[in-house]
Scaffold this active site. Structure first.
Site, mmCIF file in Angstrom:
data_model
loop_
_atom_site.group_PDB
_atom_site.id
_atom_site.type_symbol
_atom_site.label_atom_id
_atom_site.label_comp_id
_atom_site.label_asym_id
_atom_site.label_seq_id
_atom_site.Cartn_x
_atom_site.Cartn_y
_atom_site.Cartn_z
ATOM 1 N N HIS A 1 0.805 -1.233 0.000
ATOM 2 C CA HIS A 1 0.000 0.000 0.000
ATOM 3 C C HIS A 1 0.831 1.272 0.000
ATOM 4 O O HIS A 1 0.272 2.360 0.131
ATOM 5 C CB HIS A 1 -0.918 0.045 1.224
ATOM 6 N N LYS B 1 -14.775 8.066 -3.249
ATOM 7 C CA LYS B 1 -15.990 8.369 -2.480
ATOM 8 C C LYS B 1 -16.550 9.731 -2.897
ATOM 9 O O LYS B 1 -17.768 9.893 -3.054
ATOM 10 C CB LYS B 1 -15.679 8.379 -0.977
ATOM 11 N N LYS C 1 -8.416 13.791 4.703
ATOM 12 C CA LYS C 1 -7.507 12.646 4.686
ATOM 13 C C LYS C 1 -6.490 12.841 5.799
ATOM 14 O O LYS C 1 -6.428 13.941 6.389
ATOM 15 C CB LYS C 1 -6.784 12.535 3.341
ATOM 16 N N ARG C 2 -5.689 11.809 6.106
ATOM 17 C CA ARG C 2 -4.643 11.997 7.102
ATOM 18 C C ARG C 2 -3.755 13.188 6.726
ATOM 19 O O ARG C 2 -3.551 13.475 5.538
ATOM 20 C CB ARG C 2 -3.799 10.713 7.212
ATOM 21 N N LYS D 1 0.801 14.356 1.065
ATOM 22 C CA LYS D 1 -0.556 14.647 0.589
ATOM 23 C C LYS D 1 -0.732 16.141 0.297
ATOM 24 O O LYS D 1 -1.705 16.573 -0.283
ATOM 25 C CB LYS D 1 -1.591 14.171 1.604
HETATM 26 C C1 26Q Z 1 3.555 0.129 10.242
HETATM 27 C C2 26Q Z 1 4.463 -0.308 11.201
HETATM 28 C C3 26Q Z 1 4.332 0.071 12.518
HETATM 29 C C4 26Q Z 1 3.255 0.880 12.887
HETATM 30 C C5 26Q Z 1 2.335 1.309 11.940
HETATM 31 C C6 26Q Z 1 2.484 0.937 10.618
HETATM 32 C C7 26Q Z 1 1.503 1.400 9.594
HETATM 33 C C8 26Q Z 1 0.155 1.489 9.905
HETATM 34 C C9 26Q Z 1 -0.778 1.919 8.962
HETATM 35 C C10 26Q Z 1 1.888 1.737 8.317
HETATM 36 C C11 26Q Z 1 0.953 2.162 7.374
HETATM 37 C C12 26Q Z 1 -0.394 2.247 7.682
HETATM 38 C C13 26Q Z 1 -1.439 2.687 6.740
HETATM 39 C C14 26Q Z 1 -1.273 2.852 5.460
HETATM 40 C C15 26Q Z 1 -2.359 3.298 4.563
HETATM 41 O O1 26Q Z 1 -3.473 3.570 4.979
HETATM 42 N N1 26Q Z 1 -2.075 3.387 3.260
HETATM 43 C C16 26Q Z 1 -3.089 3.817 2.281
HETATM 44 O O2 26Q Z 1 -3.746 2.665 1.794
HETATM 45 C C17 26Q Z 1 -4.837 3.013 0.959
HETATM 46 C C18 26Q Z 1 -5.563 1.738 0.577
HETATM 47 O O3 26Q Z 1 -4.832 1.008 -0.348
HETATM 48 C C19 26Q Z 1 -4.355 3.781 -0.260
HETATM 49 O O4 26Q Z 1 -5.482 4.186 -0.988
HETATM 50 C C20 26Q Z 1 -3.521 4.982 0.163
HETATM 51 O O5 26Q Z 1 -2.969 5.583 -0.984
HETATM 52 C C21 26Q Z 1 -2.424 4.557 1.128
HETATM 53 O O6 26Q Z 1 -1.736 5.692 1.614
#
Ligand code: 26Q
Length: 804
Positions: A355, A654, A542-543, A548
């Site tokens: 992702h 969305k 968004k975050r 972004k």
């Molecule tokens: C990793 C290791 C330790 C702690 C936290 C994490 C962690 C947690 C969440 C790393 C990444 C995330 C989230 C990532 C995320 O939401 N990515 C998004 O995924 C969407 C669905 O595919 C995409 O549409 C977005 O582009 C992407 O940013």
């Protein structure tokens, strides 16, 4: 889909109220009614689920296990009613009895077990899997606290704990029968006995994994998806010796420490922190899920070699990748399987979705930490690494390429490398992203296993994100083309023939206005801020993250502000800029950007002349529920990440599905949305991913933009002076620097193109009928971005899954 009658609805509600509270509808509190409605749904889903499971067993069906550290569920009551065909009749029946179903929806807290896109995608997938009759179990942790609640204090973000369990408990069915034990720490002794690996454990910590099942019904389907939420419990309630010695608090502290495992969701999004507790959480989830899968399979089919025939295991990002060594451990240590046979099963069972390409998000763990925390798993990882290296050696892969692809290198364990080596398919989440994976990030792997790499462009469930969240638009669509689109999103194409029907376009326009009024009301009640629904709503939700580029959006607003300060009568569209999103709690720069937005908002509010045309609001505590209200009210959706950085984005889908037009860069799924909807469907600007790579190579020099573009100079200078009494010189310096603390996402490089795109957009916006005609055309094409399409692709190309 067949709906039940109002009479049936009332009798179902009464049955529950009698069973649980011995009370009549008239006297029930909202909370009791909420429980009664949830009870109706649960009973119904139980029956449905039982039938489906029986059928699945009879047909020897294969099931996918969707492994994910996050499921961003939101509220469940309305979705359950909708998917079961109960929503309308229950709403009417309650109304006839003087009750408002909206009040019941409001009682439920969001289940916010996720950070953003990745977690919400997992929830959309459950909806589509259930609706399309594919057998599925999701696995996640049952965090006591979901993603923190965001609150602004003097314009700065603060974080509060999210205690969601109170109202969330109704949906969770405890499964004592499926509980299992998870081992950490200690030492191992590996030895061979009768040709099989045996492992002895010493001094390890043990904790119980206790699951709760949540059911999600499909829409007009026979299937109910199950999400299994694993919770940590210490077993021996106390260390009895300590307890008897009177060290009660010490014994309790140890219990708490073990239960810390499923206490809280890590709030980092797209950022990897090597925290020991996070590693434990990941292993805890994976071990519990793999144990429960193998135990169930063994009971049913006796033969573990048949596992790949009945089970697919999908890794939603690398977070659950320890599934690989854990499954090997279970097969070898507990079932006396050889390495070769066990690996053969892994090879056919596991698949992985990436992702992100952000460097700081790629998961690598300190080798020592892994060895200490998970000694047996570490030993298996070493063996995977050894075998991979020797396979590379036979193929003549170069030394540097081997080090780059190895599982363990430079005292680090690379989770992405492990995931790729063990998976039969690896996919990105948009065409551009998947190509970047193949051509850049995992180029060597692609050379080695070209057949593994593939793409599945993301999708969202249009049932939740259109039918449920935008009932007015959904009803209009139904009146025009019937209800077939609910089950079959490509049916939306039939809307296109109304593009030249002005009476329809006026209705679309009117619905947007109504939705904006409703959002304005919601915002006022929530935050006490008034916004004018007749202004254009320009939304970036968004975050908060540098890539972004919320900052680019702010720079543009500062520019408009400077123009209006000079000349209050300047020809500028009257608009409300709406921001929403959380910053990771430790992410200093993101928090600074939030503060900037809030301070600029106050400064503009104070300026009577400017505030006639411009307004900024930052919606507090963005969540699934807020998104459900905001998407239908969006005119312009800002999707302005630096090209190549946003893997896909799903907020873009969305928004467009709800009739917004995108102001966007050629990044992630924006490109495909614009392709599918046509070139006039959005306002695309700025560097392509290729341009970005070249600009980086040729040394981006933001000073040049500052020196040569007077608009940029004005904006940066204003930023330095500051807003509402606060200088943002730190941010101005960051935007202008070329080394140290500089802007790697090159806001200034895209600024001029952004301005131009905004002006083009204004031209169309001044012709409302044309604008809304475009919105309708876009909606008619958005069926492609339903998660139903996406799940069909996963089922066929990745999981080899059949409908039951
Ligand atoms: C990793 C290791 C330790 C702690 C936290 C994490 C962690 C947690 C969440 C790393 C990444 C995330 C989230 C990532 C995320 O939401 N990515 C998004 O995924 C969407 C669905 O595919 C995409 O549409 C977005 O582009 C992407 O940013």
């Amino acid at each position: 889909m067949k709906q039940i009658t109002e009479k049936e609805a009332i009798s179902k509600i009464n049955e529950q109220l009698e069973k649980y509270y011995n009370i009549s509808l008239k006297d029930a509190t909202d909370r009791q009614l909420f429980k009664a409605l949830a009870g109706v749904c649960i009973d119904e889903m139980f029956i449905k689920r039982q039938k489906f499971s029986k059928n699945c067993k009879k047909k020897d069906g294969k099931a996918v296990n969707y492994m994910c550290m996050e499921f961003l569920i939101g509220k469940t009551l309305r979705t359950s009613l909708f998917n079961l065909g109960f929503e309308k009749s229950f709403g009417k029946a309650l109304k006839a009895n003087g009750r408002d179903i909206q009040n019941l929806y409001a009682i439920e807290d969001d289940a916010g077990l996720g950070n953003g896109g990745l977690g919400r995608l997992a929830s959309c997938f459950l909806d589509s899997l259930a609706t399309l009759d594919y057998p599925v179990t999701g696995h996640c942790l049952r965090y006591d606290f979901g993603l923190f609640k965001q609150k602004f204090v003097d314009g700065q973000q603060t974080e509060l704990p999210d205690e969601w369990l109170g109202s969330g408990e109704v949906w969770q069915i405890p499964r004592q029968d499926k509980a299992c034990r998870i081992k950490f720490d200690g030492q191992i002794n590996e030895y061979m006995e009768n040709g099989h690996m045996k492992v002895e454990y010493r001094d390890c910590t043990e904790v119980e994994a206790f699951p709760y099942d949540v059911m999600f019904s499909g829409y007009d389907s026979k299937n109910v998806a199950v999400l299994r939420l694993w919770s940590a419990r210490s077993f021996n309630t106390f260390d009895t010796k300590k307890f008897s010695q009177g060290e009660y608090t010490q014994a309790m502290a140890e219990k708490n420490e073990l239960e810390l495992l499923s206490k809280v969701l890590y709030p980092a999004d797209d950022h990897m922190q090597g925290k020991a507790l996070r590693l434990r959480q990941q292993y805890f989830l994976v071990s519990a899920a793999m144990q429960s899968i193998v135990t169930t399979h063994k009971r049913r089919y006796k033969n573990l070699k048949l596992l790949p025939k009945f089970i697919a295991v999908h890794l939603n990002d690398t977070h659950p990748v320890l599934c690989v060594p854990e499954l090997l451990r279970i097969l070898m240590d507990e079932n006396e399987m050889s390495w070769e046979d066990a690996w053969n099963i892994i090879d056919k069972t596991i698949s992985y979705t990436n992702h992100t390409i952000l460097k700081e998000a790629l998961e690598v763990w300190d080798e020592n930490l892994v060895a200490r925390t998970l000694p047996r798993i570490y030993s298996i990882l070493k063996e995977i690494d050894r075998r991979f290296r020797s396979a590379c050696c036979e193929l003549g892969v170069s030394y540097s390429a081997v080090e780059e692809m190895a599982v363990i290198s430079n005292r680090k364990v690379s989770m992405a490398n492990l995931a790729i080596i063990a998976s039969h398919k690896v996919n990105g989440v948009s065409k551009l992203h998947s190509n970047i994976l193949k051509d850049r990030i995992f180029k060597n792997f692609n050379g080695m296993y070209p057949q593994k790499f593939t793409n599945v462009t993301n999708g969202v469930t249009h049932r939740r994100w259109l039918c449920e969240s935008n009932p007015k638009l959904s009803e209009l669509i139904e009146s025009l083309i019937g209800d077939k689109f609910i089950k079959n999103a490509s049916w939306l194409e039939n809307l296109e023939k109304f593009a030249d029907d002005d009476s329809v376009i006026k209705k679309i326009k009117n619905i947007k206005l109504k939705n904006k009024e409703e959002f304005a009301k919601f915002l006022y009640e929530k935050q006490g801020i008034k916004i004018d629904p007749t202004t254009r709503f320009d939304v970036q939700a968004k975050r908060i993250h540098e890539y972004k580029r919320q900052l680019l959006n702010v720079l543009h607003i500062i520019y408009l502000y400077s123009v209006l300060k000079e000349n209050p009568d300047a020809d500028i569209t009257t608009q409300t800029f709406i921001f929403a999103g959380k910053a990771a709690s430790g992410y200093r720069r993101a928090k600074e950007i939030i503060y900037l937005i809030n301070q600029l908002a106050l400064e503009i509010d104070k300026d009577e002349k400017v505030s006639k045309k411009l307004k900024i609001v930052f919606v507090e505590n963005y969540s699934v529920t807020v998104a459900e209200k905001l998407m239908p009210a969006t005119d312009v959706s800002e999707q302005i990440s630096l090209a190549g950085q946003e893997a896909s984005g799903t907020g873009n889908m969305k928004a467009v599905l709800n009739g917004a037009l995108m102001l966007c860069t050629p990044d992630g799924a924006n490109i495909e949305i614009s392709d599918v909807c046509g070139k006039d469907s959005s306002f695309m600007f700025g560097m392509t991913a290729e341009d970005v790579a070249n600009t980086w190579k040729n040394n981006y020099n933001p000073r040049n933009y500052y020196d040569n573009n007077p608009k940029i100079k004005t904006v940066i200078d204003l930023l330095s002076i500051g807003f509402n009494g606060t200088s943002f010189k730190g941010l101005a310096d960051y935007l202008l620097s070329t080394n140290g603390d500089f802007d790697p996402y090159m806001c200034l490089a895209d600024f001029e193109a952004y301005l131009k795109a905004c002006e083009d957009m204004d031209v169309l916006y001044r012709k409302p009928l044309k604008w809304h005609k475009q919105a309708l055309k876009n909606i008619s094409k958005m069926g492609y971005f339903s998660s139903d399409r996406c799940i069909e692709e996963y089922a066929k190309n990745i999981w080899n899954l059949q409908k039951i």
